[in-house]
Design a protein around this motif. Sequence first.
Motif, PDB file in Angstrom:
ATOM      1  N   GLN A  64     -10.587   2.435 -10.933  1.00 30.34           N
ATOM      2  CA  GLN A  64      -9.825   1.078 -10.570  1.00 30.34           C
ATOM      3  C   GLN A  64      -9.928   0.941  -9.077  1.00 30.34           C
ATOM      4  O   GLN A  64     -10.146  -0.254  -8.760  1.00 30.34           O
ATOM      5  CB  GLN A  64      -8.478   0.916 -11.020  1.00 30.34           C
ATOM      6  CG  GLN A  64      -8.286   1.449 -12.495  1.00 30.34           C
ATOM      7  CD  GLN A  64      -9.057   0.410 -13.486  1.00 30.34           C
ATOM      8  OE1 GLN A  64      -9.155  -0.681 -13.225  1.00 30.34           O
ATOM      9  NE2 GLN A  64      -9.194   1.076 -14.809  1.00 30.34           N
ATOM     10  N   TRP A  65      -9.694   1.905  -8.361  1.00 34.13           N
ATOM     11  CA  TRP A  65      -9.503   1.518  -6.800  1.00 34.13           C
ATOM     12  C   TRP A  65     -10.638   1.876  -5.961  1.00 34.13           C
ATOM     13  O   TRP A  65     -10.530   1.672  -4.799  1.00 34.13           O
ATOM     14  CB  TRP A  65      -8.304   2.427  -6.411  1.00 34.13           C
ATOM     15  CG  TRP A  65      -6.899   1.976  -7.129  1.00 34.13           C
ATOM     16  CD1 TRP A  65      -6.343   2.351  -8.257  1.00 34.13           C
ATOM     17  CD2 TRP A  65      -5.966   0.814  -6.563  1.00 34.13           C
ATOM     18  NE1 TRP A  65      -5.337   1.482  -8.737  1.00 34.13           N
ATOM     19  CE2 TRP A  65      -5.248   0.751  -7.540  1.00 34.13           C
ATOM     20  CE3 TRP A  65      -6.038  -0.101  -5.778  1.00 34.13           C
ATOM     21  CZ2 TRP A  65      -3.945  -0.113  -7.352  1.00 34.13           C
ATOM     22  CZ3 TRP A  65      -5.167  -0.937  -5.507  1.00 34.13           C
ATOM     23  CH2 TRP A  65      -4.101  -1.075  -6.424  1.00 34.13           C
TER      24      TRP A  65
ATOM     25  N   ALA B 182      -6.178  -7.260  -5.608  1.00 40.82           N
ATOM     26  CA  ALA B 182      -6.314  -5.847  -5.356  1.00 40.82           C
ATOM     27  C   ALA B 182      -6.776  -5.037  -6.780  1.00 40.82           C
ATOM     28  O   ALA B 182      -7.550  -4.113  -6.765  1.00 40.82           O
ATOM     29  CB  ALA B 182      -5.592  -5.185  -4.581  1.00 40.82           C
ATOM     30  N   THR B 183      -6.164  -5.275  -7.899  1.00 44.15           N
ATOM     31  CA  THR B 183      -6.322  -4.832  -9.015  1.00 44.15           C
ATOM     32  C   THR B 183      -7.122  -5.365  -9.914  1.00 44.15           C
ATOM     33  O   THR B 183      -7.106  -5.137 -11.525  1.00 44.15           O
ATOM     34  CB  THR B 183      -4.803  -4.487  -9.798  1.00 44.15           C
ATOM     35  OG1 THR B 183      -4.159  -5.944  -9.936  1.00 44.15           O
ATOM     36  CG2 THR B 183      -3.905  -3.498  -8.747  1.00 44.15           C
TER      37      THR B 183
ATOM     38  N   VAL C 202      -9.722   5.968  -2.760  1.00 45.24           N
ATOM     39  CA  VAL C 202      -8.636   5.893  -3.392  1.00 45.24           C
ATOM     40  C   VAL C 202      -7.149   6.652  -2.803  1.00 45.24           C
ATOM     41  O   VAL C 202      -6.262   6.026  -2.710  1.00 45.24           O
ATOM     42  CB  VAL C 202      -8.382   6.205  -4.905  1.00 45.24           C
ATOM     43  CG1 VAL C 202      -8.671   7.746  -5.100  1.00 45.24           C
ATOM     44  CG2 VAL C 202      -7.362   5.644  -5.650  1.00 45.24           C
TER      45      VAL C 202
ATOM     46  N   GLU D 152       0.822  -1.134  -0.006  1.00 43.80           N
ATOM     47  CA  GLU D 152      -0.074  -0.020   0.026  1.00 43.80           C
ATOM     48  C   GLU D 152       0.955   1.270   0.084  1.00 43.80           C
ATOM     49  O   GLU D 152       0.518   2.307  -0.485  1.00 43.80           O
ATOM     50  CB  GLU D 152      -1.044  -0.008   1.331  1.00 43.80           C
ATOM     51  CG  GLU D 152      -1.879   1.123   1.488  1.00 43.80           C
ATOM     52  CD  GLU D 152      -2.957   1.165   0.240  1.00 43.80           C
ATOM     53  OE1 GLU D 152      -3.055   0.640  -0.877  1.00 43.80           O
ATOM     54  OE2 GLU D 152      -3.848   2.266   0.636  1.00 43.80           O
TER      55      GLU D 152
ATOM     56  N   HIS E 147      -1.916   4.668  -9.971  1.00 46.71           N
ATOM     57  CA  HIS E 147      -2.262   4.064  -8.684  1.00 46.71           C
ATOM     58  C   HIS E 147      -3.326   4.983  -7.515  1.00 46.71           C
ATOM     59  O   HIS E 147      -3.753   4.295  -6.820  1.00 46.71           O
ATOM     60  CB  HIS E 147      -0.838   3.983  -7.831  1.00 46.71           C
ATOM     61  CG  HIS E 147       0.003   3.225  -8.311  1.00 46.71           C
ATOM     62  ND1 HIS E 147       0.979   2.851  -7.434  1.00 46.71           N
ATOM     63  CD2 HIS E 147       0.080   2.276  -9.097  1.00 46.71           C
ATOM     64  CE1 HIS E 147       1.935   1.932  -8.217  1.00 46.71           C
ATOM     65  NE2 HIS E 147       1.056   1.420  -9.287  1.00 46.71           N
ATOM     66  N   ARG E 148      -3.909   5.979  -8.346  1.00 47.18           N
ATOM     67  CA  ARG E 148      -4.974   6.657  -7.683  1.00 47.18           C
ATOM     68  C   ARG E 148      -6.053   6.796  -8.787  1.00 47.18           C
ATOM     69  O   ARG E 148      -7.017   7.941  -8.443  1.00 47.18           O
ATOM     70  CB  ARG E 148      -4.347   8.074  -7.303  1.00 47.18           C
ATOM     71  CG  ARG E 148      -3.480   8.323  -6.235  1.00 47.18           C
ATOM     72  CD  ARG E 148      -2.881   9.501  -5.968  1.00 47.18           C
ATOM     73  NE  ARG E 148      -1.936   9.582  -4.849  1.00 47.18           N
ATOM     74  CZ  ARG E 148      -0.858   9.134  -4.574  1.00 47.18           C
ATOM     75  NH1 ARG E 148      -0.206   8.696  -5.721  1.00 47.18           N
ATOM     76  NH2 ARG E 148      -0.131   9.445  -3.550  1.00 47.18           N
TER      77      ARG E 148
ATOM     78  N   ARG F 241      -6.682  -3.489   1.068  1.00 45.73           N
ATOM     79  CA  ARG F 241      -6.818  -3.706  -0.414  1.00 45.73           C
ATOM     80  C   ARG F 241      -6.146  -4.824  -0.920  1.00 45.73           C
ATOM     81  O   ARG F 241      -6.239  -5.609  -1.747  1.00 45.73           O
ATOM     82  CB  ARG F 241      -6.319  -2.491  -1.103  1.00 45.73           C
ATOM     83  CG  ARG F 241      -7.144  -1.223  -1.063  1.00 45.73           C
ATOM     84  CD  ARG F 241      -6.385  -0.194  -1.748  1.00 45.73           C
ATOM     85  NE  ARG F 241      -6.467   1.254  -1.103  1.00 45.73           N
ATOM     86  CZ  ARG F 241      -7.279   2.034  -1.080  1.00 45.73           C
ATOM     87  NH1 ARG F 241      -8.284   1.520  -1.863  1.00 45.73           N
ATOM     88  NH2 ARG F 241      -7.343   2.785  -0.438  1.00 45.73           N
TER      89      ARG F 241
ATOM     90  N   ARG G  63       1.820   1.753  -3.539  1.00 43.72           N
ATOM     91  CA  ARG G  63       0.553   2.368  -4.177  1.00 43.72           C
ATOM     92  C   ARG G  63       0.717   3.794  -4.155  1.00 43.72           C
ATOM     93  O   ARG G  63       0.534   4.501  -5.104  1.00 43.72           O
ATOM     94  CB  ARG G  63      -0.551   1.551  -3.945  1.00 43.72           C
ATOM     95  CG  ARG G  63      -1.843   2.121  -4.728  1.00 43.72           C
ATOM     96  CD  ARG G  63      -3.135   1.610  -4.224  1.00 43.72           C
ATOM     97  NE  ARG G  63      -3.501   2.082  -3.008  1.00 43.72           N
ATOM     98  CZ  ARG G  63      -4.333   3.621  -2.919  1.00 43.72           C
ATOM     99  NH1 ARG G  63      -4.316   4.009  -3.965  1.00 43.72           N
ATOM    100  NH2 ARG G  63      -4.597   3.950  -1.473  1.00 43.72           N
TER     101      ARG G  63
ATOM    102  N   SER H  37      -3.087  -1.855 -12.949  1.00 47.35           N
ATOM    103  CA  SER H  37      -3.136  -0.555 -12.689  1.00 47.35           C
ATOM    104  C   SER H  37      -2.438  -0.555 -11.373  1.00 47.35           C
ATOM    105  O   SER H  37      -2.702   0.460 -10.572  1.00 47.35           O
ATOM    106  CB  SER H  37      -5.113  -0.367 -12.286  1.00 47.35           C
ATOM    107  OG  SER H  37      -5.359  -1.412 -11.915  1.00 47.35           O
ATOM    108  N   TYR H  38      -1.559  -1.485 -11.142  1.00 49.26           N
ATOM    109  CA  TYR H  38      -0.406  -1.379  -9.995  1.00 49.26           C
ATOM    110  C   TYR H  38       0.706  -2.088 -10.371  1.00 49.26           C
ATOM    111  O   TYR H  38       0.721  -3.136 -10.701  1.00 49.26           O
ATOM    112  CB  TYR H  38      -1.184  -2.331  -8.765  1.00 49.26           C
ATOM    113  CG  TYR H  38      -0.173  -2.090  -7.452  1.00 49.26           C
ATOM    114  CD1 TYR H  38      -0.191  -1.110  -6.824  1.00 49.26           C
ATOM    115  CD2 TYR H  38       0.434  -3.261  -7.012  1.00 49.26           C
ATOM    116  CE1 TYR H  38       0.699  -0.791  -5.620  1.00 49.26           C
ATOM    117  CE2 TYR H  38       1.298  -3.348  -6.058  1.00 49.26           C
ATOM    118  CZ  TYR H  38       1.536  -2.054  -5.286  1.00 49.26           C
ATOM    119  OH  TYR H  38       2.135  -1.904  -4.255  1.00 49.26           O
TER     120      TYR H  38
END
Length: 514
Positions: A421-422, A441-442, A426, A377, A416-417, A433, A380, A447-448
């Motif tokens: 996606q999140w 998580a993704t 976010v 995290e 990542h933000r 997550r 991220r 996206s990560y």
Amino acid sequence: MAVLMSVVYGVAIAWTLKLLYAIWWKPKAIEKKLRKQGIHGYPYKLIYGNTTEMMELAKEKGSEPVEQPHDIVPRINPLLHDLATAHKKSFVVWYGTTPRVAIMEPNLIKEVLNNKTGDFPKPEINSFTQLFVTGLASYNGDKWAKHRKIVNPAFHVEKLKHMLPAFVVCTDEMISKWRKLVNFMGSSEVDMSVEFQNLTGDVISRAAFGSNFEEGRLIFLLQKEQGRLFLQSQMNINFPLLRFLPTKVNKRMKHINREVGSLLTRIIEKREKFIRAGDHKDDLLGLLLKSNLNEVEVNKNSDGGMSMADVIEECKLFYFAGQETTSNLLTWTMIVLSMHNEWQERAREEVLQVFGNNKPDYDDLNRLKIVNMILLEVMRLYPSTSLIRCTKKETKLGDMSLPAGVQLFMPLHIVHRDKEQWGEDVMEFKPERFSEGMFKATKDKVSYFPFGWGPRICVGQNFAMLESKLAIAKILQNFSFQLSPTYTHAPHAAVTLQPRYGAQVILHKLGECA
Ligand code: HEM
């Protein structure tokens, strides 16, 4: 005479036209092609592109307070933030005469990073960067493939287990230094960014060079100075030709390059002799040389392996690619855990449950689920850097047709933000997550990707994660910590993402030394 004059005029006109083409017609033609496809941005400006706006906006917004501590993009690059908000899919920014097209859709990022046909190579590095570092990370094509094949085995998980004792020695040295500091008053303020720079430099020196650790440390110090001089030289965007003049900085850089080269040559030659005599060491250099000799034997000629100069560049790259990135991860983790005390407590509970007050071993470190989630995290929210590729010819990407000479960049801190996606939360620090792993998580999308993706994914990611888990576990075992009143939360994007004014944390003593 008249003939000579007309030749001089002819050359001058040809040169001027070439220059005009490079600084005006070509960028404007690319801008037009991109606009036609809906790829917008600030207009191209002669020679400087958007760098002036970028610096002015950064100065203006860089000191504004942020509402949410982890909402850092408006601060570290306000121009990118504005463009990313306006153009969700893609936009263009001009770094001088070079267009950089931002790619933010997971499918397109995957297409670029997974490409194996060489359509999206790494941009070429200039002669000045070559003085600092080259190696695997900057090569393309066959040279990259050959080096990657030789370097890969040195980072194999089984080999990392043998390097763990070297990590432990360095971490223990740091912890006992801190214990001495806090012993007297019960607590002490420490700048984490300075401490982790030293720790990660020592870890690479020991893991890479084993018994030649002291020479390795000297190389680290020289490369650190080289990095500083390199950054200084890159600031001279007003006088690009300065790079080629015999200035003090340029001379020192050349001198360091020679010195690091000869230090490494000595270590490598000594090692090669030992390996030929059957005495092999399981440190990074030993593994790299062994893998190299294997390659030479399999191919029955020296072209199959790397030259001495190649091995030197790979060793220099270990410092460049592995030291500051890992140091940043540890620094941001300490800052974030100081902001979110509940996670600090949960992580400490886990560490004490898994190790008690004993020395962590490899399998135990792999059982640290909460620490692992926290590190993921942190990466991220505070990824080290963004990824860049380029086009050499007109190339299709999704429904875009990108002209030759475009750089593609994948801004990790923006992707990542991405709320789509999140989710809406976010900007919040929520390690849960990652409770089911990185890919869940993704939802299996790109996206990560703090360590990159595809064939060029970071060769040292397991090394970095092991080193970081060990350091965080040992700190949690020995100390509780909080942010110092002298700390200012001001993330700053230099080559990597760093705390601009340091990372001052107050350490409090916990129990007896573990
Ligand atoms: C938290 C720590 C680290 C982070 C966040 C990180 C991140 C990355 C990223 C994003 C890339 C891909 C770049 C690209 O595709 O353009 C990369 C490549 C690379 N990293 Fe790391 N890295 C870390 C630690 C390390 C360590 C410890 C080493 C070695 C000791 C290392 C060696 C390399 C090398 C050699 C490459 C180039 C791979 C290639 O191009 O084939 N990294 N790293």
